[in-house]
Design an enzyme around this catalytic site. Structure first.
Site, PDB file in Angstrom:
ATOM      1  N   ARG A 112       0.787  -1.227   0.000  1.00  0.00           N
ATOM      2  CA  ARG A 112       0.000   0.000   0.000  1.00  0.00           C
ATOM      3  C   ARG A 112       0.824   1.284   0.000  1.00  0.00           C
ATOM      4  O   ARG A 112       0.262   2.356  -0.068  1.00  0.00           O
ATOM      5  CB  ARG A 112      -0.953   0.009   1.194  1.00  0.00           C
ATOM      6  CG  ARG A 112      -2.237  -0.709   0.871  1.00  0.00           C
ATOM      7  CD  ARG A 112      -3.092  -0.870   2.092  1.00  0.00           C
ATOM      8  NE  ARG A 112      -2.677  -1.984   2.891  1.00  0.00           N
ATOM      9  CZ  ARG A 112      -3.491  -2.698   3.653  1.00  0.00           C
ATOM     10  NH1 ARG A 112      -4.748  -2.377   3.713  1.00  0.00           N
ATOM     11  NH2 ARG A 112      -3.045  -3.708   4.347  1.00  0.00           N
ATOM     12  N   GLN A 135       2.368  -8.072  11.040  1.00  0.00           N
ATOM     13  CA  GLN A 135       1.344  -7.933   9.999  1.00  0.00           C
ATOM     14  C   GLN A 135       1.822  -8.607   8.718  1.00  0.00           C
ATOM     15  O   GLN A 135       1.082  -8.660   7.739  1.00  0.00           O
ATOM     16  CB  GLN A 135       1.084  -6.439   9.739  1.00  0.00           C
ATOM     17  CG  GLN A 135       0.543  -5.712  10.971  1.00  0.00           C
ATOM     18  CD  GLN A 135       0.499  -4.207  10.782  1.00  0.00           C
ATOM     19  OE1 GLN A 135       1.515  -3.529  10.737  1.00  0.00           O
ATOM     20  NE2 GLN A 135      -0.694  -3.663  10.666  1.00  0.00           N
ATOM     21  N   HIS A 157      -2.071 -11.409  10.113  1.00  0.00           N
ATOM     22  CA  HIS A 157      -2.624 -11.516   8.753  1.00  0.00           C
ATOM     23  C   HIS A 157      -2.377 -12.878   8.132  1.00  0.00           C
ATOM     24  O   HIS A 157      -2.497 -13.029   6.916  1.00  0.00           O
ATOM     25  CB  HIS A 157      -2.066 -10.404   7.859  1.00  0.00           C
ATOM     26  CG  HIS A 157      -2.575  -9.034   8.229  1.00  0.00           C
ATOM     27  ND1 HIS A 157      -1.961  -7.869   7.841  1.00  0.00           N
ATOM     28  CD2 HIS A 157      -3.642  -8.656   8.978  1.00  0.00           C
ATOM     29  CE1 HIS A 157      -2.634  -6.829   8.334  1.00  0.00           C
ATOM     30  NE2 HIS A 157      -3.651  -7.282   9.035  1.00  0.00           N
ATOM     31  N   CYS A 184      -8.287 -24.659   2.883  1.00  0.00           N
ATOM     32  CA  CYS A 184      -9.505 -24.919   2.116  1.00  0.00           C
ATOM     33  C   CYS A 184     -10.625 -24.058   2.693  1.00  0.00           C
ATOM     34  O   CYS A 184     -10.893 -24.095   3.890  1.00  0.00           O
ATOM     35  CB  CYS A 184      -9.885 -26.394   2.180  1.00  0.00           C
ATOM     36  SG  CYS A 184     -11.517 -26.702   1.450  1.00  0.00           S
ATOM     37  N   CYS A 192     -13.549 -26.774   3.978  1.00  0.00           N
ATOM     38  CA  CYS A 192     -13.404 -27.696   5.114  1.00  0.00           C
ATOM     39  C   CYS A 192     -12.328 -27.266   6.108  1.00  0.00           C
ATOM     40  O   CYS A 192     -12.193 -27.864   7.168  1.00  0.00           O
ATOM     41  CB  CYS A 192     -13.122 -29.124   4.620  1.00  0.00           C
ATOM     42  SG  CYS A 192     -11.445 -29.389   3.998  1.00  0.00           S
ATOM     43  N   CYS A 222     -12.157 -32.298  -0.177  1.00  0.00           N
ATOM     44  CA  CYS A 222     -13.587 -32.010  -0.338  1.00  0.00           C
ATOM     45  C   CYS A 222     -13.912 -31.278  -1.638  1.00  0.00           C
ATOM     46  O   CYS A 222     -15.080 -31.007  -1.914  1.00  0.00           O
ATOM     47  CB  CYS A 222     -14.104 -31.192   0.849  1.00  0.00           C
ATOM     48  SG  CYS A 222     -13.674 -29.450   0.791  1.00  0.00           S
ATOM     49  N   THR A 251       5.733  -0.096  10.259  1.00  0.00           N
ATOM     50  CA  THR A 251       4.284  -0.096  10.076  1.00  0.00           C
ATOM     51  C   THR A 251       3.764   1.333  10.209  1.00  0.00           C
ATOM     52  O   THR A 251       4.224   2.086  11.065  1.00  0.00           O
ATOM     53  CB  THR A 251       3.572  -1.033  11.091  1.00  0.00           C
ATOM     54  OG1 THR A 251       2.166  -0.732  11.089  1.00  0.00           O
ATOM     55  CG2 THR A 251       4.112  -0.887  12.504  1.00  0.00           C
ATOM     56  N   SER A 252       2.833   1.677   9.323  1.00  0.00           N
ATOM     57  CA  SER A 252       2.282   3.034   9.329  1.00  0.00           C
ATOM     58  C   SER A 252       1.269   3.216  10.455  1.00  0.00           C
ATOM     59  O   SER A 252       0.800   4.320  10.699  1.00  0.00           O
ATOM     60  CB  SER A 252       1.628   3.331   7.980  1.00  0.00           C
ATOM     61  OG  SER A 252       0.626   2.368   7.735  1.00  0.00           O
TER      62      SER A 252
END
Ligand SMILES: [Zn+2]
Length: 261
Positions: A42, A109, A129, A137, A140, A165, A203-204
């Site tokens: 970003r 993060q 994150h 998945c 499942c 699955c 980090t901002s």
């Protein structure tokens, strides 16, 4: 020259806080990994800033509803810079902090797992994150190594389904539009309150709820140290702020004070 002197004094002061601390808690963001060649998504040079279409690949609604988005996402995962990235001096300084017995927890993060590769133990790292080195998945909940899924893509499956699955597989990261995991956020907030010194690195601090960890730590009496290239909304409550490159500055801040000869 005056700035340089002040900076060196600030570094000495922060080192003293770390030396006296029993519990150092660290929050890291994309800025610590850019020096390892992983682009910020970003920032001004970020992938999404330069190519807004790429953001679709990380949006859960497009991902779940459009096979073409998933195919494009798998191609972009094949080329993810994390596969070739190595921890840098900033990551290594945090691994050394853990070896000194000072690191209470490392909230990140980032999804690149470079902290664990640098030597931080997985049980110290709180990944808010998720992690790009696993797939999950969406039907499942099965998880598996990302590289196995990428092998299937290389072998010709454009959108490999879950083998258990048939559900949609996705990297085990929090996409846009997906909720954070409440237990993980709860852990992050709990350790923040326990900090003697709290570092926010690369980090901002503009994304909540995690940015709120800084406030919690401060309210609980921790010294707040911010290392980030750009100003953050928490600079005013910080006890020390550094704008210099992380890989050069963090090892100095975390080195123990040499005994006087
Ligand atoms: Zn499944």
């Amino acid at each position: 020259m005056a700035n340089r002197m002040r900076n060196m004094m600030d570094i000495e002061i922060v080192r003293g806080w770390v030396d006296q601390a029993a519990r150092v808690v660290v929050l890291t963001g994309a800025g610590i990994s850019t020096e390892s060649g992983i682009p910020d998504f970003r920032g001004p040079q970020g992938l999404w800033t330069k190519n807004p279409q790429a953001e679709k690949l990380s949006n859960i609604h497009y991902y779940m509803s459009d096979p073409e988005v998933r195919k494009a996402a798998w191609i972009s995962r094949l080329e993810h810079p994390a596969w070739s990235a190595k921890p840098n001096a900033g990551h290594l300084a945090l691994a050394a902090l853990e070896k000194r017995g000072k690191l209470h927890a490392l909230i990140t993060q980032n999804i690149d797992e470079l902290h664990q590769m640098a030597g931080n133990s997985p049980d110290k790292v709180i990944e808010v994150h998720g992690n790009v080195r696993k797939v999950v998945c969406m039907a499942c909940g099965m998880t598996a190594p990302m590289q196995k899924a990428l092998d299937r893509v290389r072998a010709g499956e454009e959108d490999p389904p879950c083998r258990d699955c048939g559900g949609i597989l996705k990297s085990a990261t929090i996409s846009f539009g997906q909720s954070l995991v409440p237990e993980v956020i709860g852990d992050a907030m709990r350790v923040a309150r326990q900090a003697d010194v709290f570092f926010a690195i690369g980090t901002s601090l503009q994304v909540f709820p995690i940015a709120g960890a800084v406030e919690l730590a401060s309210a609980a009496g921790a010294k707040i140290v911010i290392l980030n290239a750009d100003p953050t909304p928490f600079d005013e409550i910080a006890d020390a702020v550094f704008r210099e490159p992380i890989g050069a500055t963090l090892p100095q801040l975390l080195r123990s004070v040499p005994s006087i000869l």
